[in-house]
Scaffold this motif. Sequence first.
Motif, short mmCIF file in Angstrom:
data_model
loop_
_atom_site.label_atom_id
_atom_site.label_comp_id
_atom_site.label_asym_id
_atom_site.label_seq_id
_atom_site.Cartn_x
_atom_site.Cartn_y
_atom_site.Cartn_z
N PHE A 9 -45.29 -24.42 21.44
CA PHE A 9 -46.03 -24.79 22.65
C PHE A 9 -46.69 -26.15 22.50
O PHE A 9 -46.65 -26.99 23.39
N HIS A 10 -47.29 -26.37 21.33
CA HIS A 10 -48.03 -27.61 21.14
C HIS A 10 -47.19 -28.73 20.52
O HIS A 10 -47.73 -29.78 20.19
N LEU A 11 -45.90 -28.50 20.36
CA LEU A 11 -45.06 -29.46 19.66
C LEU A 11 -45.16 -30.89 20.19
O LEU A 11 -45.32 -31.82 19.40
N PRO A 12 -45.10 -31.11 21.53
CA PRO A 12 -45.17 -32.50 21.99
C PRO A 12 -46.41 -33.23 21.51
O PRO A 12 -46.35 -34.41 21.15
N ALA A 13 -47.55 -32.53 21.49
CA ALA A 13 -48.78 -33.20 21.03
C ALA A 13 -48.76 -33.38 19.52
O ALA A 13 -49.15 -34.43 19.01
N LEU A 14 -48.24 -32.37 18.81
CA LEU A 14 -48.28 -32.43 17.34
C LEU A 14 -47.44 -33.58 16.82
O LEU A 14 -47.78 -34.21 15.82
N PHE A 47 -39.98 -35.55 11.50
CA PHE A 47 -38.55 -35.51 11.82
C PHE A 47 -38.14 -34.08 12.13
O PHE A 47 -37.45 -33.81 13.14
N ALA A 48 -38.59 -33.13 11.31
CA ALA A 48 -38.27 -31.72 11.56
C ALA A 48 -38.79 -31.29 12.93
O ALA A 48 -38.10 -30.58 13.67
N MET A 49 -39.98 -31.77 13.27
CA MET A 49 -40.54 -31.38 14.57
C MET A 49 -39.72 -31.94 15.72
O MET A 49 -39.53 -31.26 16.74
N THR A 50 -39.23 -33.19 15.56
CA THR A 50 -38.43 -33.74 16.68
C THR A 50 -37.10 -33.00 16.80
O THR A 50 -36.58 -32.87 17.90
N ILE A 51 -36.56 -32.53 15.66
CA ILE A 51 -35.33 -31.74 15.75
C ILE A 51 -35.60 -30.48 16.57
O ILE A 51 -34.83 -30.12 17.47
N ARG A 52 -36.71 -29.82 16.27
CA ARG A 52 -37.07 -28.61 16.99
C ARG A 52 -37.27 -28.92 18.48
O ARG A 52 -36.84 -28.16 19.36
N LEU A 53 -37.92 -30.07 18.76
CA LEU A 53 -38.16 -30.45 20.14
C LEU A 53 -36.85 -30.64 20.89
O LEU A 53 -36.71 -30.24 22.05
N ASN A 54 -35.87 -31.24 20.20
CA ASN A 54 -34.55 -31.40 20.82
C ASN A 54 -33.93 -30.07 21.14
O ASN A 54 -33.34 -29.89 22.21
N GLN A 55 -34.06 -29.13 20.18
CA GLN A 55 -33.53 -27.78 20.42
C GLN A 55 -34.17 -27.19 21.66
O GLN A 55 -33.49 -26.63 22.52
N LEU A 56 -35.50 -27.33 21.76
CA LEU A 56 -36.21 -26.74 22.90
C LEU A 56 -35.71 -27.34 24.22
O LEU A 56 -35.51 -26.62 25.20
N VAL A 57 -35.50 -28.67 24.22
CA VAL A 57 -35.02 -29.30 25.45
C VAL A 57 -33.61 -28.82 25.78
O VAL A 57 -33.27 -28.57 26.93
N GLN A 58 -32.78 -28.68 24.73
CA GLN A 58 -31.42 -28.17 24.96
C GLN A 58 -31.47 -26.75 25.51
O GLN A 58 -30.69 -26.38 26.38
N ASN A 59 -32.42 -25.94 24.99
CA ASN A 59 -32.52 -24.55 25.41
C ASN A 59 -32.98 -24.39 26.84
O ASN A 59 -32.80 -23.33 27.43
N LEU A 60 -33.58 -25.45 27.42
CA LEU A 60 -34.07 -25.34 28.79
C LEU A 60 -32.95 -24.94 29.74
O LEU A 60 -33.19 -24.21 30.69
N LYS A 61 -31.75 -25.42 29.44
CA LYS A 61 -30.60 -25.12 30.31
C LYS A 61 -30.37 -23.62 30.41
O LYS A 61 -29.84 -23.13 31.40
N LEU A 62 -30.73 -22.91 29.33
CA LEU A 62 -30.43 -21.48 29.29
C LEU A 62 -31.49 -20.65 30.01
O LEU A 62 -31.35 -19.45 30.13
#
Lengths: 522, 145
Positions: A9-14, A47-62
Motif C-alpha cells: 500500500f505504501h510502496l509509492p511513498a517508500l 530496486f527491489a521495491m520498484t520491481i514490486r511496483l511494476n508488478q502491481l501496475v501490471q496486476n491492475l489489468k487483472l
Amino acid sequence: MELMNWIDFHLPALVVVIPLVAGILTVFCGKRSGPWAWSCLVHGFVFAMTIRLNQLVQNLKLLPVEDGSTLSVPTHISYFMGSWPRQWGIELRVDALNAIILLIVAGIAFLTTVYSGKSVQQEIGSDRRNWFYTVWTLTIVGLLGITITGDAFNVYVLLEISSLTIYTLIAMGKSRDRRALTASLKYLILGSVGASFILLGIGYLLMITGTLNMADMGESLRALENPTENRTLLVAVAFLLVGLSLKMALFPLHMWLPNAYTYAPSAVSALLSATATKVGVYMAFRFIYTIIGPVFSFETVSSSELLLLCATLGILVCSYNAMTQDNVKRILAYSSVAQIGYIVLGFALHTQMGVAGSIVHIINHALIKGGMFMALGAVVYRVGAARLTDLSGLGRIMPWTMGAFTAGGLSLIGFPLTAGFISKWYLVQACLEAGRWYLVVALLVGSIFAIVYVWRVVEIIYFGQPNDNACKAKEAPWTMVLPTIIMIGLSLYFGITAEWTGGMSEATAQFLLTEFEGGMQP
Amino acid sequence: MASYFSSYYNYWVYIALMMIGFYGIIAKRNLVKQAIALSLFQAGIFLFYISMAVVVEDGKIADAPIYTVDKELTHELQEAEHDHHLIVKSDQAFSNPLPHVLILTAIVVSVSILAVALAIIVNIKREYGTIEEDEIQQIEMNEAP
C-alpha cells in the motif's frame, strides 16, 4: 501477510522516502567503505521495491473495478501523501509510463552504486567519501521523485534537488581535473535557467487551471472552451518546451553536457548519462502528452516540426562532433546528445510507433551508454585517463572491459542483434509510417557517423600498441567489471529478444495516445 | 493602450526583471556577476507567482490571507465559533495563498542554488586564480584535452 499488504500500500511513498532518509544517514557511515556498502544496500532495496511496483501496475489489468454499470480497468496506482485529498495534498501516481522509468532509474542506480566503490575510492578523497554518497543518493531520490510524483510543483522541487546534487557531484571531479569546476558551474547556470522556465510554465498552467495536480490539470485543460485562442496556454507550452529541452540536452541547448560528462568522476558520468537526461525526457512526456495533450502541443503550436528539426540537427551535428574528439569520454558525451535526438524524434512524431520507439530507446540507450561509461571508468581506474592514446592496445590487457565497450559501441551504431538495432528499427518504421523519408536519411547518416566514431576507438583498442601506463595495467576489479557486463549484456539480450521491451513500450505508447486524448484524437 | 500597460504593471516588471537577469547571465563575463544575474532572473519569477495570487473583488484588491475579523461581526462570530467549534468564514475576499507558499519553497531553492554556485566559484578562484570567464578559457585552452 499483514506487513506485505502494508508495504504494498505504501510502496509509492517508500520508494522515495527510504533512500531520502538513508541518504542522509550515509553521512554517519564512516570514511572507509562503509558509505559504499550502505548505499549498495539501500539502492538494492529500492530496486527491489520498484520491481514490486511494476508488478502491481501490471496486476491492475487483472482487477477490473465496477464503475457504475460498466467494468473499467484502473490504469494507475494513486497514493496520497499524508492522506490529504489531491486538491490539497501531493498525489503520487504510478502508471504504465513511469513504472518503467522508475525501474530503469532504480536498476541503473543500483548497478552504478555497486560499480562506484573502487572508482570513488581512487577519485574522491577519503574525507569526502561519505558526503559523496549522501549527495549521490539524494540525486537518485530526486530522479525517482520526479518520476513518481503526480504534482506539478513537486516536479520542480525534486528537479532542483536532483540538479543541485548533480552539480555537486560533477564538481567533485576536480581532484582529477580542475575543469570539472567550470563544467559544473556552466551546467548550474544553464540548468537553473531551464528549471526556472519549467517553473514559469507550471505557473502559467496553474493560472489557467487553478490546480497543481497533474491529472486535474490535464482534465481542466482538455475541458477548455477553445484552447487555440488561449494565449496563456501558448506561453506555458513555450516555456515548458524550452525548459525541458535544456534539461534533457536537446540539440542547440546541449552546451553544458559534453564538459559535464567528460570531467565528472567516472561513476557520476555513468549514472548521469543513463538516468538524468532520461528523466528529462520523461518529464517532457508527462507535460506534453498527459497534461497539455499532444494535439495542442504538437498541432496547434506546431512545435512538432521544430522539435523534429532540433532532433535531426542534433543527430547529425553531434554525431559529427563525436568523430572529431580525442577524449573518449567526450566522444560518448557528444554521442549522448545525438541519442537524445533519436529519442526526441520518436517523441515528436506523435504516432504510436514513434512513441514506442522513443521509449524503447530510452531503455536501450540508458543500458548502452551507462555500460560504456562504466567501461571507460574502469580504464580511468587502471590507466589514469581516457584519451584515445590511453586506450591503445587495451584489448589484450583488459579483455572483459574492452569487450563490453565494443559490444556497447556496436549497439550505438545499431548493428543487428543489439538493442540499438531494435530502437532504430522502431524509429525508421515510425518515420516511414509518417511519410517522412528524409528523417530516415538523417537516421542512417547518423548511424554512419556512429560507425566512424566507434571504429576510431575500437581500432585503437585492438590494433594499437599499449603505452607505458597501459602495460602496467591489468583487468579492472570484479566490482567494476561485473556491473558493466550486466548492463551491456542486458542491452544485447534486449537486442536478441525485444519481446519485453518492445511489447511494453508499445503498450505504454498506446496508453499515452489513447488515455489522455479523450475526443480529440483525429 | 495606457491601461494595457498599467493594468498588467506587475507582469511588465516581472518580465523586465527577468530579462535584465537573463542579459546578465549571457553578457557578463565575471562569474559572480553571473550568479547575481541568475538570482535576479529567479526573483522575477517569484514576482510573477505573487502577482498571480492577487484577487480583485468589486474593483478592490483583496487582503493578504491573514485571518481577520470585521469589527461589527466580532461578537457574533466569536459566539458562533465558541458554540460550534468552527471558524466561521467572513465574506471578506483574500488573495490566493497557494502561490505564496509555492514561492517560499522556490526562494529556498534559489538560495541553495546561489550557495552552491558561490561555493563552486570559490573553488574556481582557488584553482585558476581568477573568476573572469575569458581568462579561465585562456587557461583551459592551453591544457591537455
